[in-house]
Design a protein around this motif. Structure first.
Motif, PDB file in Angstrom:
ATOM      1  N   SER A   9      -9.212   5.124  -3.260  1.00  0.00           N
ATOM      2  CA  SER A   9     -10.153   4.007  -3.159  1.00  0.00           C
ATOM      3  C   SER A   9      -9.448   2.664  -3.346  1.00  0.00           C
ATOM      4  O   SER A   9      -9.880   1.648  -2.798  1.00  0.00           O
ATOM      5  N   THR A  10      -8.348   2.662  -4.107  1.00  0.00           N
ATOM      6  CA  THR A  10      -7.592   1.422  -4.295  1.00  0.00           C
ATOM      7  C   THR A  10      -6.966   0.973  -2.978  1.00  0.00           C
ATOM      8  O   THR A  10      -7.018  -0.206  -2.617  1.00  0.00           O
ATOM      9  N   VAL A  11      -6.384   1.916  -2.262  1.00  0.00           N
ATOM     10  CA  VAL A  11      -5.774   1.603  -0.966  1.00  0.00           C
ATOM     11  C   VAL A  11      -6.844   1.121   0.011  1.00  0.00           C
ATOM     12  O   VAL A  11      -6.648   0.134   0.731  1.00  0.00           O
ATOM     13  N   LYS A  12      -7.976   1.803   0.034  1.00  0.00           N
ATOM     14  CA  LYS A  12      -9.070   1.398   0.925  1.00  0.00           C
ATOM     15  C   LYS A  12      -9.546  -0.007   0.590  1.00  0.00           C
ATOM     16  O   LYS A  12      -9.847  -0.805   1.484  1.00  0.00           O
ATOM     17  N   PHE A  13      -9.612  -0.306  -0.700  1.00  0.00           N
ATOM     18  CA  PHE A  13     -10.039  -1.634  -1.140  1.00  0.00           C
ATOM     19  C   PHE A  13      -9.073  -2.708  -0.633  1.00  0.00           C
ATOM     20  O   PHE A  13      -9.497  -3.752  -0.127  1.00  0.00           O
ATOM     21  N   ILE A  14      -7.780  -2.456  -0.763  1.00  0.00           N
ATOM     22  CA  ILE A  14      -6.773  -3.425  -0.301  1.00  0.00           C
ATOM     23  C   ILE A  14      -6.906  -3.648   1.203  1.00  0.00           C
ATOM     24  O   ILE A  14      -6.874  -4.790   1.682  1.00  0.00           O
ATOM     25  N   THR A  46       0.823  -1.215   0.000  1.00  0.00           N
ATOM     26  CA  THR A  46       0.000   0.000   0.000  1.00  0.00           C
ATOM     27  C   THR A  46       0.855   1.263   0.000  1.00  0.00           C
ATOM     28  O   THR A  46       0.372   2.345  -0.347  1.00  0.00           O
ATOM     29  N   LEU A  47       2.120   1.129   0.375  1.00  0.00           N
ATOM     30  CA  LEU A  47       3.035   2.279   0.366  1.00  0.00           C
ATOM     31  C   LEU A  47       3.882   2.339  -0.899  1.00  0.00           C
ATOM     32  O   LEU A  47       4.099   3.411  -1.463  1.00  0.00           O
ATOM     33  N   TYR A  48       4.364   1.164  -1.338  1.00  0.00           N
ATOM     34  CA  TYR A  48       5.382   1.143  -2.387  1.00  0.00           C
ATOM     35  C   TYR A  48       4.923   0.544  -3.718  1.00  0.00           C
ATOM     36  O   TYR A  48       5.672   0.572  -4.694  1.00  0.00           O
ATOM     37  N   GLN A  49       3.737  -0.038  -3.743  1.00  0.00           N
ATOM     38  CA  GLN A  49       3.206  -0.675  -4.950  1.00  0.00           C
ATOM     39  C   GLN A  49       4.168  -1.709  -5.544  1.00  0.00           C
ATOM     40  O   GLN A  49       4.367  -1.779  -6.757  1.00  0.00           O
ATOM     41  N   THR A  50       4.778  -2.485  -4.680  1.00  0.00           N
ATOM     42  CA  THR A  50       5.634  -3.575  -5.142  1.00  0.00           C
ATOM     43  C   THR A  50       5.670  -4.670  -4.086  1.00  0.00           C
ATOM     44  O   THR A  50       5.551  -4.389  -2.888  1.00  0.00           O
ATOM     45  N   PHE A  51       5.831  -5.912  -4.562  1.00  0.00           N
ATOM     46  CA  PHE A  51       6.016  -7.044  -3.655  1.00  0.00           C
ATOM     47  C   PHE A  51       7.493  -7.431  -3.568  1.00  0.00           C
ATOM     48  O   PHE A  51       7.839  -8.420  -2.931  1.00  0.00           O
ATOM     49  N   ASP A  52       8.337  -6.660  -4.224  1.00  0.00           N
ATOM     50  CA  ASP A  52       9.773  -6.943  -4.243  1.00  0.00           C
ATOM     51  C   ASP A  52      10.401  -6.464  -2.932  1.00  0.00           C
ATOM     52  O   ASP A  52      10.590  -5.267  -2.720  1.00  0.00           O
ATOM     53  N   GLU A 109      10.304   9.078  -2.050  1.00  0.00           N
ATOM     54  CA  GLU A 109      10.080   7.813  -2.762  1.00  0.00           C
ATOM     55  C   GLU A 109       8.642   7.331  -2.583  1.00  0.00           C
ATOM     56  O   GLU A 109       8.005   6.866  -3.536  1.00  0.00           O
ATOM     57  N   ILE A 110       8.135   7.439  -1.377  1.00  0.00           N
ATOM     58  CA  ILE A 110       6.751   7.029  -1.113  1.00  0.00           C
ATOM     59  C   ILE A 110       5.780   7.904  -1.898  1.00  0.00           C
ATOM     60  O   ILE A 110       4.796   7.418  -2.468  1.00  0.00           O
ATOM     61  N   GLU A 111       6.069   9.187  -1.937  1.00  0.00           N
ATOM     62  CA  GLU A 111       5.203  10.119  -2.670  1.00  0.00           C
ATOM     63  C   GLU A 111       5.163   9.765  -4.155  1.00  0.00           C
ATOM     64  O   GLU A 111       4.101   9.815  -4.792  1.00  0.00           O
ATOM     65  N   LYS A 112       6.307   9.387  -4.704  1.00  0.00           N
ATOM     66  CA  LYS A 112       6.385   9.015  -6.121  1.00  0.00           C
ATOM     67  C   LYS A 112       5.582   7.757  -6.416  1.00  0.00           C
ATOM     68  O   LYS A 112       5.042   7.587  -7.515  1.00  0.00           O
ATOM     69  N   ARG A 113       5.507   6.861  -5.435  1.00  0.00           N
ATOM     70  CA  ARG A 113       4.897   5.556  -5.664  1.00  0.00           C
ATOM     71  C   ARG A 113       3.442   5.461  -5.194  1.00  0.00           C
ATOM     72  O   ARG A 113       2.814   4.426  -5.371  1.00  0.00           O
ATOM     73  N   LYS A 114       2.939   6.505  -4.595  1.00  0.00           N
ATOM     74  CA  LYS A 114       1.609   6.419  -3.993  1.00  0.00           C
ATOM     75  C   LYS A 114       0.532   6.160  -5.050  1.00  0.00           C
ATOM     76  O   LYS A 114       0.668   6.557  -6.213  1.00  0.00           O
ATOM     77  N   PHE A 115      -0.524   5.489  -4.636  1.00  0.00           N
ATOM     78  CA  PHE A 115      -1.643   5.216  -5.533  1.00  0.00           C
ATOM     79  C   PHE A 115      -2.315   6.518  -5.950  1.00  0.00           C
ATOM     80  O   PHE A 115      -2.459   7.436  -5.142  1.00  0.00           O
ATOM     81  N   LYS A 116      -2.724   6.570  -7.192  1.00  0.00           N
ATOM     82  CA  LYS A 116      -3.425   7.762  -7.670  1.00  0.00           C
ATOM     83  C   LYS A 116      -4.836   7.825  -7.103  1.00  0.00           C
ATOM     84  O   LYS A 116      -5.406   8.896  -6.939  1.00  0.00           O
TER      85      LYS A 116
END
Length: 206
Positions: free
Chosen positions: A85-90, A51-57, A75-82
């Protein structure tokens, strides 16, 4: 007086015997328990990091987390969800339901075996953990609010039976009371100290 002494002796023997049984079955089931808890811990951390980095790596998330705070924020700001609602869904679909399952399972494990601290695990488990940061403690820290009262009682019992330290109990109590005040920690093994011009909380536990 003699009756009281016998009663106390009986209680001590009973408690010691119960602890011995918990240690015995914990040792017997240690491999299965560690594998299960490593899975729960990995799931817990992986989804939250996503939810912070949009990666499982994990190598990537570890790299970001090792950055200085200022660069980490960028870095977190660059990767944040647009979309929020996507974050809430997760969280609603994948994280919170599993927090409930993990909490209930950790309560079961603790009631049967005693709390599986990493220190206690290492008494019987000879392998390296898959994740060096593995700690079942985190699974209870993420327990939903509706379990807090039950966990306060459960972990007080673990403290009384010397399966967790006073500081561990204090830190858990801080979480289970909503982190509104540091008093639960100050009452249980922590103190406020001055270091480098800053006031910080410091553990007094060994």
């Amino acid at each position: 007086m003699k009756y009281t002494f016998l009663l106390i002796s009986f209680f001590i023997l009973n408690t010691t015997h119960a602890q011995s049984i918990k240690d015995s079955i914990f040792k017997e089931d240690i491999v299965t328990l560690v594998e299960e808890m490593e899975f729960m811990y990995g799931y817990d951390q992986m989804l939250r990091e996503y939810t912070l980095y949009q990666t499982f790596d994990k190598s990537d998330t570890d790299r970001i987390e090792s950055l200085p705070d200022s660069l980490n924020v960028i870095e977190i700001e660059k990767r944040k969800f647009k979309s929020d609602s996507t974050v809430k869904f997760i969280w609603q679909k994948y994280i919170l339901p599993k927090d409930i399952e993990h909490t209930e399972r950790m309560i079961e494990i603790t009631e049967k075996y005693g709390f599986p601290s990493t220190k206690r695990i290492k008494m019987y488990y000879e392998e390296e953990f898959n994740d060096p940061e593995f700690n079942p403690y985190i699974l209870l820290i993420h327990a939903p609010k509706e379990y807090w009262n039950e966990l306060i009682t459960l972990m007080k019992n673990e403290l009384d039976n010397n399966r967790i330290s006073k500081c561990t109990y204090g830190h858990m109590l801080w979480h289970f009371t909503g982190r509104k005040s540091f008093q639960p920690m100050l009452d249980n093994g922590y103190e406020m100290v001055e270091e480098n011009g800053k006031t910080i909380l410091k553990s007094t536990c060994q």
